[in-house]
Design an enzyme around this catalytic site. Sequence first.
Site, PDB file in Angstrom:
ATOM      1  N   CYS A 153      -7.562  21.299  40.866  1.00  0.00           N
ATOM      2  CA  CYS A 153      -6.755  20.535  41.744  1.00  0.00           C
ATOM      3  C   CYS A 153      -6.470  19.065  41.485  1.00  0.00           C
ATOM      4  O   CYS A 153      -5.505  18.628  42.061  1.00  0.00           O
ATOM      5  CB  CYS A 153      -7.367  20.757  43.007  1.00  0.00           C
ATOM      6  N   LYS A 197     -16.820  32.848  52.545  1.00  0.00           N
ATOM      7  CA  LYS A 197     -15.915  33.846  51.730  1.00  0.00           C
ATOM      8  C   LYS A 197     -15.218  33.437  50.659  1.00  0.00           C
ATOM      9  O   LYS A 197     -14.649  32.364  50.410  1.00  0.00           O
ATOM     10  CB  LYS A 197     -14.773  34.196  52.732  1.00  0.00           C
ATOM     11  N   GLU A 208      -9.662  20.629  51.328  1.00  0.00           N
ATOM     12  CA  GLU A 208      -9.416  20.203  50.094  1.00  0.00           C
ATOM     13  C   GLU A 208      -8.568  20.780  49.631  1.00  0.00           C
ATOM     14  O   GLU A 208      -8.625  22.011  49.368  1.00  0.00           O
ATOM     15  CB  GLU A 208     -10.806  20.385  49.266  1.00  0.00           C
TER      16      GLU A 208
HETATM   17  P1  TAP Z   1      -5.416  30.107  48.256  1.00  0.00           P
HETATM   18  O1  TAP Z   1      -4.635  31.157  48.492  1.00  0.00           O
HETATM   19  O2  TAP Z   1      -5.302  28.710  49.576  1.00  0.00           O
HETATM   20  O3  TAP Z   1      -6.914  30.553  48.642  1.00  0.00           O
HETATM   21  C1  TAP Z   1      -8.172  29.957  48.942  1.00  0.00           C
HETATM   22  C2  TAP Z   1      -8.947  30.827  49.885  1.00  0.00           C
HETATM   23  O4  TAP Z   1      -8.380  30.996  50.959  1.00  0.00           O
HETATM   24  C3  TAP Z   1      -9.436  32.126  49.146  1.00  0.00           C
HETATM   25  O5  TAP Z   1     -10.473  32.462  49.404  1.00  0.00           O
HETATM   26  C4  TAP Z   1      -8.276  32.984  50.011  1.00  0.00           C
HETATM   27  O6  TAP Z   1      -8.674  34.345  49.875  1.00  0.00           O
HETATM   28  C5  TAP Z   1      -8.359  32.391  51.086  1.00  0.00           C
HETATM   29  N1  TAP Z   1      -7.277  32.850  52.245  1.00  0.00           N
HETATM   30  C6  TAP Z   1      -6.163  33.066  51.796  1.00  0.00           C
HETATM   31  N2  TAP Z   1      -5.390  33.349  53.044  1.00  0.00           N
HETATM   32  C7  TAP Z   1      -6.257  33.098  54.151  1.00  0.00           C
HETATM   33  C8  TAP Z   1      -6.078  33.079  55.489  1.00  0.00           C
HETATM   34  N3  TAP Z   1      -4.901  33.666  56.107  1.00  0.00           N
HETATM   35  N4  TAP Z   1      -7.064  32.716  56.213  1.00  0.00           N
HETATM   36  C9  TAP Z   1      -8.284  32.283  55.716  1.00  0.00           C
HETATM   37  N5  TAP Z   1      -8.472  32.254  54.363  1.00  0.00           N
HETATM   38  C10 TAP Z   1      -7.617  32.707  53.597  1.00  0.00           C
HETATM   39  O7  TAP Z   1      -5.583  29.162  47.121  1.00  0.00           O
HETATM   40  P2  TAP Z   1      -5.850  29.591  45.734  1.00  0.00           P
HETATM   41  O8  TAP Z   1      -4.697  30.518  45.169  1.00  0.00           O
HETATM   42  O9  TAP Z   1      -7.133  30.388  45.660  1.00  0.00           O
HETATM   43  O10 TAP Z   1      -5.925  28.416  44.831  1.00  0.00           O
HETATM   44  C11 TAP Z   1      -4.891  27.550  44.267  1.00  0.00           C
HETATM   45  C12 TAP Z   1      -4.708  26.498  45.261  1.00  0.00           C
HETATM   46  O11 TAP Z   1      -5.798  25.935  45.612  1.00  0.00           O
HETATM   47  C13 TAP Z   1      -3.938  25.349  44.370  1.00  0.00           C
HETATM   48  O12 TAP Z   1      -2.853  24.758  45.342  1.00  0.00           O
HETATM   49  C14 TAP Z   1      -4.979  24.274  44.312  1.00  0.00           C
HETATM   50  O13 TAP Z   1      -4.698  22.957  44.425  1.00  0.00           O
HETATM   51  C15 TAP Z   1      -5.963  24.486  45.602  1.00  0.00           C
HETATM   52  N6  TAP Z   1      -7.128  23.919  45.340  1.00  0.00           N
HETATM   53  C16 TAP Z   1      -7.688  22.891  45.671  1.00  0.00           C
HETATM   54  C17 TAP Z   1      -8.964  22.517  45.384  1.00  0.00           C
HETATM   55  C18 TAP Z   1      -9.376  20.986  45.749  1.00  0.00           C
HETATM   56  S1  TAP Z   1     -10.943  20.422  45.624  1.00  0.00           S
HETATM   57  N7  TAP Z   1      -8.736  20.216  46.500  1.00  0.00           N
HETATM   58  C19 TAP Z   1      -9.644  23.350  44.700  1.00  0.00           C
HETATM   59  C20 TAP Z   1      -9.334  24.315  44.189  1.00  0.00           C
HETATM   60  C21 TAP Z   1      -7.914  24.753  44.374  1.00  0.00           C
HETATM   61  P3  TAP Z   1      -8.103  35.231  48.744  1.00  0.00           P
HETATM   62  O14 TAP Z   1      -8.911  34.930  47.615  1.00  0.00           O
HETATM   63  O15 TAP Z   1      -8.487  36.808  49.259  1.00  0.00           O
HETATM   64  O16 TAP Z   1      -6.589  35.126  48.924  1.00  0.00           O
END
Ligand code: TAP
Length: 481
Positions: free
Chosen positions: A286, A177, A252
Amino acid sequence: MRSELYIDGQWVKPIKGGTCEVINPATEETIQTIGAATAEDVDVAVKAARRAFDKDGWPKLSGAQRAKYLRAIANGIRARQSEIARLEVLDNGKPFPEADWDIADAAGCFDFYAGLAEQLDNNPQETIVLSDDRFISKAVKEPIGVAGAIIPWNYPLLMAAWKVAPALAAGCTVVLKPAELTSLTALELAAVADEAGLPAGVLNIVTGAGSVAGQAIIDHQQVDKLAFTGSGPVGSKIMAAAARDIKRVSLELGGKSPFVVFEDADIDEAVEWVMFGIFWNQGQVCSATSRVLVHEAIYDRLLARLIEETNKIKIGNGLEEGVLLGPLVSKRQYEQVIAAIEGARKAGATVACGGRRPDGFDKGYYLRPAVLTDVPLDSDAWVEEIFGPVVCVRPFKTEEEAIKLANDSRFGLAAAVMSKDDVRVERVAAAFRAGIVWINCSQPTFTEAPWGGYKESGIGRELGRWGLENYLETKQITRYI
Ligand code: TAP
């Protein structure tokens, strides 16, 4: 541009017909409408992945056979690299050269894991020397099963590659997803895999909201392994869901990574790496080194150069030549970053430059990159991940103080140090409590090297041979002789 779900080798509309809009963050215009999967679609996808794993024989192929598919996917991506990179820019906002780099890296990731899949054939089992010579034992590696992969929006295709390539190499089947905001290139990956002849059900892509489609994946009892990149709060939900039926998990998560610059560092070089460490990908990284600790002897000079160079950054549509900083990914992200800067100001920090919409832009989620100083150590700006082009800079007096400040975080994804003293940089590298340490640089990332965090930055390691282990079980086979 694809819009449907890719399930069991077919392009299908969501069962309930839901859709979501894809918005170009540079123009705020809708560029596509894609399927919004629900639990019903996820169930079909997981069952297809299950069948491909249990009955159709994907895990029974030799590593060399699986490697052929992975190489064909790598070549398929490369054959359309510019087109996919352009799509990534429209979807995510990043400058084209960065997107082009990401797409090339994603292709390289499939090639790399093709190599490791082949090695699985050569080295499938390990003989174990036992204390009792009436028995012989061996350890065999086997794929875990169906992997549910959930990824964020900051590196859309690359994050997909980091999960899909090792999973397929190991012999797992996948339900992926992508983030709702940036699903277009993941759908192109499905198209490339389809053209490469990947058997039906081995890779399934369900687009839609995390709270619906993502939640359905993590709750599904026939999923054996969850691989997630994203925020801490969602990571916690994933661990909790996995605990119910003991799914394997790799996470991650976020970071608030430090960059320690000592007094013997070359100031121009340091400024270049500091900027790369926080402004690449609009700071939506990140591992971004968002807390910069500078020895007091060079603090004023480094800060002045950093502000000067930051003010010169060319901001604009990622498709424009020479642009170094595109828009943030979404209105929500833009508002969150602006709120974080406002919060810092209220807490007593100084916004030394940037932190507001650039002149001449009335559309798009553009933000002038910000340098913050005098940031209180207990303020959110110092402690929490901002995930935008915002860097906090602070002076230190001694190495001991720098290490203490660097490690004083609940995160531990990355850390960087810069000094001409080889002994000192090794000492500081050893003292950092972080999964990735950069010496005299920040952010270079290699498919061959382990990637992941200490503390609340995650569990497990992606990339390299460690990334393959995420998708393998170890079986002990003991014979009485
Ligand atoms: P999240 O809101 O955590 O979203 C990540 C993924 O999880 C998206 O596909 C999201 O779908 C999905 N998701 C949300 N709620 C969920 C649930 N209840 N059950 C299963 N999946 C769910 O993060 P973001 O806003 O995309 O990214 C920003 C954050 O991610 C930052 O804190 C950043 O540090 C972290 N990040 C970490 C890394 C590494 S390598 N450690 C890399 C990139 C980002 P939707 O898009 O539909 O909400």
